[in-house]
Design a protein around this motif. Structure first.
Motif, PDB file in Angstrom:
ATOM      1  N   GLU A 197      -0.778   3.566  -8.184  1.00 49.15           N
ATOM      2  CA  GLU A 197       0.382   3.934  -7.757  1.00 49.15           C
ATOM      3  C   GLU A 197      -0.627   4.374  -5.632  1.00 49.15           C
ATOM      4  O   GLU A 197       0.142   4.993  -5.083  1.00 49.15           O
ATOM      5  CB  GLU A 197       0.302   6.001  -7.771  1.00 49.15           C
ATOM      6  N   ALA A 198      -1.389   4.063  -6.454  1.00 51.99           N
ATOM      7  CA  ALA A 198      -2.538   4.419  -4.609  1.00 51.99           C
ATOM      8  C   ALA A 198      -2.553   2.732  -3.906  1.00 51.99           C
ATOM      9  O   ALA A 198      -3.368   3.232  -3.308  1.00 51.99           O
ATOM     10  CB  ALA A 198      -3.890   4.811  -4.818  1.00 51.99           C
ATOM     11  N   ASP A 199      -1.503   1.986  -4.377  1.00 51.66           N
ATOM     12  CA  ASP A 199      -1.397   0.750  -4.236  1.00 51.66           C
ATOM     13  C   ASP A 199      -3.106   0.329  -3.605  1.00 51.66           C
ATOM     14  O   ASP A 199      -3.031  -0.355  -2.650  1.00 51.66           O
ATOM     15  CB  ASP A 199      -0.916   0.652  -2.539  1.00 51.66           C
ATOM     16  N   GLY A 200      -4.055   0.103  -4.507  1.00 49.11           N
ATOM     17  CA  GLY A 200      -5.153  -0.422  -4.480  1.00 49.11           C
ATOM     18  C   GLY A 200      -6.184   0.440  -3.996  1.00 49.11           C
ATOM     19  O   GLY A 200      -7.291   0.321  -4.298  1.00 49.11           O
ATOM     20  N   ASP A 201      -5.983   1.629  -3.164  1.00 44.49           N
ATOM     21  CA  ASP A 201      -6.731   2.145  -2.211  1.00 44.49           C
ATOM     22  C   ASP A 201      -8.121   2.957  -3.577  1.00 44.49           C
ATOM     23  O   ASP A 201      -7.455   4.271  -4.440  1.00 44.49           O
ATOM     24  CB  ASP A 201      -6.398   3.199  -1.454  1.00 44.49           C
ATOM     25  N   PHE A 202      -9.629   2.883  -3.470  1.00 44.31           N
ATOM     26  CA  PHE A 202     -10.144   3.256  -4.441  1.00 44.31           C
ATOM     27  C   PHE A 202      -9.921   4.895  -4.969  1.00 44.31           C
ATOM     28  O   PHE A 202     -10.163   6.020  -5.543  1.00 44.31           O
ATOM     29  CB  PHE A 202     -11.562   2.445  -4.519  1.00 44.31           C
ATOM     30  N   ASP A 203     -10.412   5.692  -3.438  1.00 47.74           N
ATOM     31  CA  ASP A 203     -10.805   7.298  -2.951  1.00 47.74           C
ATOM     32  C   ASP A 203      -9.028   7.628  -3.287  1.00 47.74           C
ATOM     33  O   ASP A 203      -9.154   9.089  -4.013  1.00 47.74           O
ATOM     34  CB  ASP A 203     -11.399   6.968  -2.110  1.00 47.74           C
ATOM     35  N   ARG A 204      -8.315   6.974  -2.882  1.00 46.66           N
ATOM     36  CA  ARG A 204      -6.963   7.678  -3.508  1.00 46.66           C
ATOM     37  C   ARG A 204      -6.705   8.105  -5.077  1.00 46.66           C
ATOM     38  O   ARG A 204      -6.230   8.893  -5.374  1.00 46.66           O
ATOM     39  CB  ARG A 204      -5.818   7.337  -2.466  1.00 46.66           C
ATOM     40  N   ALA A 205      -6.873   7.076  -5.409  1.00 47.10           N
ATOM     41  CA  ALA A 205      -7.003   7.156  -6.529  1.00 47.10           C
ATOM     42  C   ALA A 205      -7.718   7.819  -7.898  1.00 47.10           C
ATOM     43  O   ALA A 205      -6.810   8.586  -8.830  1.00 47.10           O
ATOM     44  CB  ALA A 205      -7.311   5.467  -7.908  1.00 47.10           C
TER      45      ALA A 205
END
Length: 276
Positions: free
Chosen positions: A28-36
Motif C-alpha cells: 500500500e505504501a509503494d515500498g516506503d518504509f516509514d509510510r508502511a
C-alpha cells in the motif's frame, strides 16, 4: 511494485506486526518504509519504536557538571566494538575531550576537534587512536549548556545513556533530582510540557487515532471526539510532567515534584549511544 521478503522481514522486525500485515502495508505504501509503519499504526497495530535499520554504535556517553550546577558539557565518543569502549585508554581519551569542551565552553564537534591536548589537536588524537586501535573512532556529539537554574546529570551504568536535567531553580534534594533524571532515561519523553511537542507530531497522532476509531466502525463524529481522548493518553505517555512517575504510578512527575517542594523542569537533554 514487487515487495521483497527482505523488506517484509525488516518491517516485521521493526514493528512486531505479522508478516502478511507487513507485506500489505508495504504494498500500500509503494515500498516506503516509514509510510508502511504509519499504515500499520492506523490499522491499530501495536508497533515498536525500535527501527530495525538503526545501527547502534559502540562507545561512551560522558557528562561534566560544574560545582555550582550552572554549567554542563556532554560528549559521545563512538567506536566499533564494546571491547574498545571498555578500554582504559579509550575512556581516558574520551574524558580528556570532554574536559576541553567543558573548560572552553564548546558545543560544536568541529570547534572541539580544533582544540589541542599536549600539543596535538583533538582531530589528530582521533587519527592516532584509529591507527593504534584499528577501529573507526569519532566524536558523535558534544553539548555545552549554561543555566540560571540548576543542572543535574545522570549516567546509566555502562555509559551508553546519559541525561542532563535543567530545573527552574535550585533543587536541594539530590534524590528527587536523580529520580527525575532516571525518569527521562527510562521513559524517553518527547518534551517537558505539551507546548514543547511539535505540532506535526500532534497532528499525526490525531490522524492515526481517528483512523483507528473509524476502522473500528465508529461514526465520524464520535471518532473526532474520541480521538481527543487518545491524544490525552498520548500526552500522558510522552510529556515528562504528565507521565506517571515510575516509582509511584499513582502520581505524575509534576505531582511528585510538587509534593517534594522541588522546582519544575525547564528542559532536558537525553543522550543515547548511537542516536546522534
Amino acid at each position: 511494485m514487487s515487495i521483497s521478503a527482505k523488506d517484509v522481514m525488516k518491517l516485521r522486525e521493526a514493528t512486531g506486526a505479522g508478516m502478511m500485515d507487513c507485506k500489505k502495508a508495504l504494498t500500500e505504501a509503494d515500498g516506503d518504509f516509514d509510510r508502511a509503519v504509519e499504515i500499520l499504526r492506523k490499522k491499530g497495530q501495536q508497533v515498536s519504536e525500535k527501527r530495525a535499520d538503526r545501527e547502534a554504535n559502540q562507545g561512551l556517553i560522558l557528562i561534566n557538571i560544574s560545582d555550582d550546577h550552572s554549567k554542563a558539557a556532554a560528549i559521545e565518543v563512538n567506536c566499533e566494538t564494546d571491547f574498545v569502549a571498555r578500554n582504559d585508554d579509550f575512556q581516558a581519551s574520551a574524558q580528556s575531550f570532554l574536559d576541553v569542551a567543558f573548560e572552553k565552553e564548546i558545543g560544536s564537534i568541529d570547534e572541539l576537534k580544533q582544540q589541542e591536548i599536549d600539543g596535538l589537536t583533538i582531530a589528530k588524537h582521533l587519527d592516532e587512536m584509529v591507527g593504534k586501535i584499528g577501529e573507526k573512532i569519532k566524536i558523535g556529539r558534544v553539548l555545552f549548556i549554561e543555566s540560571s537554574g540548576d543542572l543535574v546529570k545522570y549516567i546509566h551504568p555502562g555509559n551508553q545513556l546519559g541525561v542532563i536535567v535543567e530545573f527552574e531553580s535550585s533543587i536541594d534534594d539530590a534524590d528527587v533530582a536523580k529520580d527525575v533524571a532516571m525518569q527521562i532515561a527510562a521513559m524517553n519523553p518527547l518534551a517537558v510540557t505539551r507546548d514543547g511537542v511539535d505540532t506535526s507530531i500532534v497532528e499525526k497522532e490525531l490522524e492515526i487515532a481517528k483512523e483507528q476509531l473509524l476502522n473500528e466502525g465508529k461514526p465520524a463524529e464520535i471518532a473526532e471526539k474520541a480521538s481527543q481522548g487518545k491524544l490525552r493518553r498520548f500526552y500522558e505517555e510522552r510529556v515528562l510532567l504528565e507521565q506517571k512517575f515510575v516509582k509511584d504510578n499513582g502520581i505524575s512527575v509534576k505531582e511528585y515534584l510538587e509534593q517534594n517542594d522541588a522546582p519544575l523542569v525547564r528542559s532536558y537533554h537525553r543522550l543515547q549511544l548511537g542516536e546522534a
